[in-house]
Scaffold this motif. Structure first.
Motif, PDB file in Angstrom:
ATOM      1  N   SER A 173       8.808   0.514  -9.418  1.00 37.60           N
ATOM      2  CA  SER A 173       7.530   1.144  -9.762  1.00 37.60           C
ATOM      3  C   SER A 173       6.385   0.139  -9.823  1.00 37.60           C
ATOM      4  CB  SER A 173       7.630   1.869 -11.110  1.00 37.60           C
ATOM      5  OG  SER A 173       8.558   2.928 -11.055  1.00 37.60           O
ATOM      6  N   GLU A 174       6.717  -1.127  -9.934  1.00 35.58           N
ATOM      7  CA  GLU A 174       5.658  -2.143  -9.995  1.00 35.58           C
ATOM      8  C   GLU A 174       5.054  -2.419  -8.617  1.00 35.58           C
ATOM      9  OE1 GLU A 174       9.451  -4.124  -8.986  1.00 35.58           O
ATOM     10  OE2 GLU A 174       8.812  -2.656 -10.492  1.00 35.58           O
ATOM     11  N   ASP A 175       5.695  -1.915  -7.567  1.00 33.91           N
ATOM     12  CA  ASP A 175       5.181  -2.121  -6.211  1.00 33.91           C
ATOM     13  C   ASP A 175       3.851  -1.381  -6.040  1.00 33.91           C
ATOM     14  OD1 ASP A 175       5.710  -2.996  -3.314  1.00 33.91           O
ATOM     15  OD2 ASP A 175       5.361  -0.844  -3.100  1.00 33.91           O
ATOM     16  N   VAL A 176       2.837  -2.099  -5.582  1.00 34.08           N
ATOM     17  CA  VAL A 176       1.494  -1.525  -5.463  1.00 34.08           C
ATOM     18  C   VAL A 176       1.463  -0.367  -4.477  1.00 34.08           C
ATOM     19  CG1 VAL A 176      -0.897  -2.005  -4.796  1.00 34.08           C
ATOM     20  CG2 VAL A 176       0.407  -3.726  -6.073  1.00 34.08           C
ATOM     21  N   LYS A 177       2.160  -0.517  -3.343  1.00 36.25           N
ATOM     22  CA  LYS A 177       2.163   0.542  -2.338  1.00 36.25           C
ATOM     23  C   LYS A 177       2.795   1.819  -2.879  1.00 36.25           C
ATOM     24  CE  LYS A 177       2.208  -2.420   1.770  1.00 36.25           C
ATOM     25  NZ  LYS A 177       2.969  -2.789   3.010  1.00 36.25           N
ATOM     26  N   ALA A 178       3.885   1.675  -3.633  1.00 36.41           N
ATOM     27  CA  ALA A 178       4.558   2.848  -4.190  1.00 36.41           C
ATOM     28  C   ALA A 178       3.658   3.554  -5.196  1.00 36.41           C
ATOM     29  CB  ALA A 178       5.881   2.438  -4.840  1.00 36.41           C
ATOM     30  N   ARG A 179       2.993   2.782  -6.039  1.00 39.63           N
ATOM     31  CA  ARG A 179       2.112   3.372  -7.041  1.00 39.63           C
ATOM     32  C   ARG A 179       0.914   4.069  -6.391  1.00 39.63           C
ATOM     33  NH1 ARG A 179       3.116   1.756 -12.193  1.00 39.63           N
ATOM     34  NH2 ARG A 179       0.973   2.211 -12.848  1.00 39.63           N
ATOM     35  N   ASN A 180       0.349   3.436  -5.367  1.00 40.03           N
ATOM     36  CA  ASN A 180      -0.785   4.058  -4.667  1.00 40.03           C
ATOM     37  C   ASN A 180      -0.365   5.353  -3.975  1.00 40.03           C
ATOM     38  OD1 ASN A 180      -2.547   2.049  -5.444  1.00 40.03           O
ATOM     39  ND2 ASN A 180      -2.314   0.869  -3.558  1.00 40.03           N
ATOM     40  N   ARG A 181       0.831   5.336  -3.406  1.00 37.45           N
ATOM     41  CA  ARG A 181       1.306   6.546  -2.746  1.00 37.45           C
ATOM     42  C   ARG A 181       1.532   7.666  -3.763  1.00 37.45           C
ATOM     43  NH1 ARG A 181       6.931   7.715   0.382  1.00 37.45           N
ATOM     44  NH2 ARG A 181       6.261   9.580   1.501  1.00 37.45           N
ATOM     45  N   ALA A 182       2.089   7.302  -4.912  1.00 33.50           N
ATOM     46  CA  ALA A 182       2.301   8.305  -5.962  1.00 33.50           C
ATOM     47  C   ALA A 182       0.965   8.918  -6.400  1.00 33.50           C
ATOM     48  CB  ALA A 182       3.014   7.671  -7.155  1.00 33.50           C
ATOM     49  N   ARG A 183      -0.060   8.086  -6.527  1.00 34.94           N
ATOM     50  CA  ARG A 183      -1.377   8.592  -6.910  1.00 34.94           C
ATOM     51  C   ARG A 183      -1.931   9.540  -5.832  1.00 34.94           C
ATOM     52  NH1 ARG A 183      -2.193   3.042  -8.433  1.00 34.94           N
ATOM     53  NH2 ARG A 183      -2.161   2.803 -10.711  1.00 34.94           N
ATOM     54  N   GLU A 184      -1.755   9.156  -4.572  1.00 42.53           N
ATOM     55  CA  GLU A 184      -2.257   9.994  -3.484  1.00 42.53           C
ATOM     56  C   GLU A 184      -1.574  11.358  -3.476  1.00 42.53           C
ATOM     57  OE1 GLU A 184      -1.588   7.708   0.006  1.00 42.53           O
ATOM     58  OE2 GLU A 184      -3.178   6.249  -0.427  1.00 42.53           O
ATOM     59  N   LEU A 185      -0.254  11.355  -3.724  1.00 43.41           N
ATOM     60  CA  LEU A 185       0.472  12.623  -3.744  1.00 43.41           C
ATOM     61  C   LEU A 185       0.048  13.487  -4.930  1.00 43.41           C
ATOM     62  CD1 LEU A 185       4.025  11.352  -2.719  1.00 43.41           C
ATOM     63  CD2 LEU A 185       2.539  12.854  -1.378  1.00 43.41           C
ATOM     64  N   LEU A 186      -0.227  12.839  -6.045  1.00 43.28           N
ATOM     65  CA  LEU A 186      -0.684  13.594  -7.208  1.00 43.28           C
ATOM     66  C   LEU A 186      -2.052  14.234  -6.944  1.00 43.28           C
ATOM     67  CD1 LEU A 186       0.406  11.291 -10.171  1.00 43.28           C
ATOM     68  CD2 LEU A 186       1.196  13.621  -9.708  1.00 43.28           C
ATOM     69  N   MET A 187      -2.868  13.584  -6.111  1.00 35.93           N
ATOM     70  CA  MET A 187      -4.158  14.154  -5.754  1.00 35.93           C
ATOM     71  C   MET A 187      -3.984  15.472  -4.993  1.00 35.93           C
ATOM     72  SD  MET A 187      -6.662  12.310  -6.930  1.00 35.93           S
ATOM     73  CE  MET A 187      -8.033  12.831  -5.887  1.00 35.93           C
ATOM     74  N   GLU A 188      -2.902  15.561  -4.211  1.00 32.48           N
ATOM     75  CA  GLU A 188      -2.649  16.782  -3.452  1.00 32.48           C
ATOM     76  C   GLU A 188      -2.340  17.968  -4.365  1.00 32.48           C
ATOM     77  OE1 GLU A 188       0.019  16.607  -0.163  1.00 32.48           O
ATOM     78  OE2 GLU A 188      -0.479  14.529   0.333  1.00 32.48           O
ATOM     79  N   LEU A 189      -1.872  17.665  -5.561  1.00 30.11           N
ATOM     80  CA  LEU A 189      -1.532  18.740  -6.491  1.00 30.11           C
ATOM     81  C   LEU A 189      -2.772  19.503  -6.963  1.00 30.11           C
ATOM     82  CD1 LEU A 189       1.120  16.939  -8.739  1.00 30.11           C
ATOM     83  CD2 LEU A 189       1.495  18.296  -6.694  1.00 30.11           C
ATOM     84  N   LYS A 190      -3.946  18.880  -6.810  1.00 32.90           N
ATOM     85  CA  LYS A 190      -5.169  19.531  -7.267  1.00 32.90           C
ATOM     86  C   LYS A 190      -5.600  20.667  -6.336  1.00 32.90           C
ATOM     87  CE  LYS A 190      -6.942  15.388  -9.569  1.00 32.90           C
ATOM     88  NZ  LYS A 190      -8.076  14.422  -9.664  1.00 32.90           N
ATOM     89  N   ALA A 191      -5.130  20.620  -5.103  1.00 36.25           N
ATOM     90  CA  ALA A 191      -5.464  21.669  -4.135  1.00 36.25           C
ATOM     91  C   ALA A 191      -4.230  22.521  -3.902  1.00 36.25           C
ATOM     92  CB  ALA A 191      -5.943  21.051  -2.823  1.00 36.25           C
ATOM     93  N   PHE A 192      -4.365  23.814  -4.048  1.00 40.30           N
ATOM     94  CA  PHE A 192      -3.212  24.692  -3.877  1.00 40.30           C
ATOM     95  C   PHE A 192      -2.761  24.690  -2.430  1.00 40.30           C
ATOM     96  CE2 PHE A 192      -0.289  28.044  -4.481  1.00 40.30           C
ATOM     97  CZ  PHE A 192      -0.391  28.897  -3.396  1.00 40.30           C
ATOM     98  N   GLN A 193      -1.460  24.499  -2.239  1.00 42.61           N
ATOM     99  CA  GLN A 193      -0.865  24.541  -0.909  1.00 42.61           C
ATOM    100  C   GLN A 193       0.306  25.501  -0.947  1.00 42.61           C
ATOM    101  OE1 GLN A 193       0.259  20.659   0.400  1.00 42.61           O
ATOM    102  NE2 GLN A 193      -1.820  19.874   0.402  1.00 42.61           N
ATOM    103  N   PRO A 194       0.285  26.562  -0.137  1.00 47.30           N
ATOM    104  CA  PRO A 194       1.423  27.476  -0.105  1.00 47.30           C
ATOM    105  C   PRO A 194       2.654  26.774   0.439  1.00 47.30           C
ATOM    106  CG  PRO A 194      -0.064  27.942   1.700  1.00 47.30           C
ATOM    107  CD  PRO A 194      -0.762  26.945   0.823  1.00 47.30           C
ATOM    108  N   PRO A 195       3.822  27.077  -0.077  1.00 46.56           N
ATOM    109  CA  PRO A 195       5.045  26.431   0.409  1.00 46.56           C
ATOM    110  C   PRO A 195       5.283  26.738   1.870  1.00 46.56           C
ATOM    111  CG  PRO A 195       5.577  28.324  -0.969  1.00 46.56           C
ATOM    112  CD  PRO A 195       4.102  28.092  -1.105  1.00 46.56           C
ATOM    113  N   LEU A 196       5.768  25.720   2.598  1.00 44.70           N
ATOM    114  CA  LEU A 196       6.069  25.908   4.010  1.00 44.70           C
ATOM    115  C   LEU A 196       7.309  26.764   4.188  1.00 44.70           C
ATOM    116  CD1 LEU A 196       5.488  22.286   5.354  1.00 44.70           C
ATOM    117  CD2 LEU A 196       3.876  24.193   5.265  1.00 44.70           C
ATOM    118  N   GLU A 197       7.368  27.466   5.305  1.00 42.84           N
ATOM    119  CA  GLU A 197       8.560  28.252   5.624  1.00 42.84           C
ATOM    120  C   GLU A 197       9.714  27.310   5.922  1.00 42.84           C
ATOM    121  OE1 GLU A 197      10.093  31.558   8.903  1.00 42.84           O
ATOM    122  OE2 GLU A 197       8.011  30.869   8.884  1.00 42.84           O
ATOM    123  N   LEU A 198      10.845  27.570   5.293  1.00 43.65           N
ATOM    124  CA  LEU A 198      12.003  26.693   5.466  1.00 43.65           C
ATOM    125  C   LEU A 198      12.992  27.303   6.439  1.00 43.65           C
ATOM    126  CD1 LEU A 198      12.572  25.790   1.718  1.00 43.65           C
ATOM    127  CD2 LEU A 198      11.458  24.414   3.460  1.00 43.65           C
TER     128      LEU A 198
END
Length: 271
Positions: A201-226
């Motif tokens: 978790s101390e890896d900068v790239k991993a933390r930045n990616r986690a933040r970017e993914l959390l940003m996606e949670l602010k916009a509703f996205q319908p689940p993809l068809e599986l």
């Protein structure tokens, strides 16, 4: 072209490749080494790697398939690793998935590690020790990164995290959950990365990616068809891993019980 007298074609090819930086000429000598039976294990693998660098991956795949029978048993795993990279380069996802599954089955059966907890691996000319858990988790992580069946990928990443957790796979798991519209679960997984609860978790790239993914949670996205993109036998595949896990449970077994920490996710696959 400088080739030392008394050297075999394989050694001469390495000289051309590493010293003279002449990969095309090196390939010619690698072929000569394979046909002459001169260190075929090394020659075939090195030739395939050079071909990949020259964007001749399809040719490299055919070479390994045609001549791996001339190589020793000890060289087969290394050739499989090269094939996985070649399949990825060529976009042969189905072949890559099947080969990764095959390697996982061999680990389950004790064929790759020979009942030992670690093995010696080599990367960029350096040797290092890899544990059964690390290799299994790495392969399952690679398996999860294939075709975008996010439900199946979620199962794979959860298993991989139970074996050898790290922040990068946690982010991949979070992505799978986001794509399914399971935002609360995704937020929990990604939050663990930002809170430093997961190794790496101390890896900068991993933390930045986690933040970017959390940003996606602010916009509703319908689940993809599986759909069952990875194949109809995935349920049997994971069930087989769990059955092997149970076989390894007795202390007197020679095989390593590396899957004893893995829980069943078969109900999710059956959805």
């Amino acid at each position: 072209m400088i080739v030392s007298r008394g050297w075999g074609p394989d050694a001469s090819a390495k000289l051309l490749m590493l010293v003279e930086k002449n990969p095309e000429a090196a390939i010619v000598l690698f072929w000569k080494a394979i046909n002459a039976g001169d260190r075929v294990d090394s020659a075939l693998k090195d030739m395939a790697v050079v071909m990949k660098q020259l964007n001749r991956s399809e040719e490299a795949i055919e070479a390994i398939k045609s001549f791996r029978s001339r190589c020793s048993k000890q060289a087969q795993e290394s050739l499989d690793n090269v094939l996985i990279d070649l399949y990825k380069k060529c976009g042969k996802v189905d072949e890559q998935i099947e080969l990764i599954k095959r390697k996982l089955r061999l680990i389950c059966q004790g064929e790759i590690f020979s009942g030992k907890p670690t093995k010696t691996a080599r990367s960029h000319g350096k040797k290092f020790q890899v544990s059964v858990k690390q290799e299994t988790s790495r392969l399952m992580g690679n398996l999860g990164m294939q075709k975008p069946n996010y439900l199946t990928a979620e199962v794979v990443y959860r298993k991989a995290q139970m074996i050898d957790p790290d922040a990068n796979k946690a982010c991949n798991l979070g992505l799978c959950l986001v794509k399914q519209g399971r935002f609360d679960d995704a937020e929990s997984v990604l939050g663990d990365v930002l809170q430093g609860k997961i190794p790496g978790s101390e890896d900068v790239k991993a933390r930045n990616r986690a933040r970017e993914l959390l940003m996606e949670l602010k916009a509703f996205q319908p689940p993809l068809e599986l759909s069952d993109i990875m194949g109809l036998d995935d349920h049997d595949f994971f069930n087989g891993i769990e059955l092997l896990m149970n076989e390894w449970a007795p202390v007197r077994s020679k095989r390593l019980p590396i899957f004893e920490e893995i829980s069943s996710f078969r109900d999710q696959l059956a959805c």
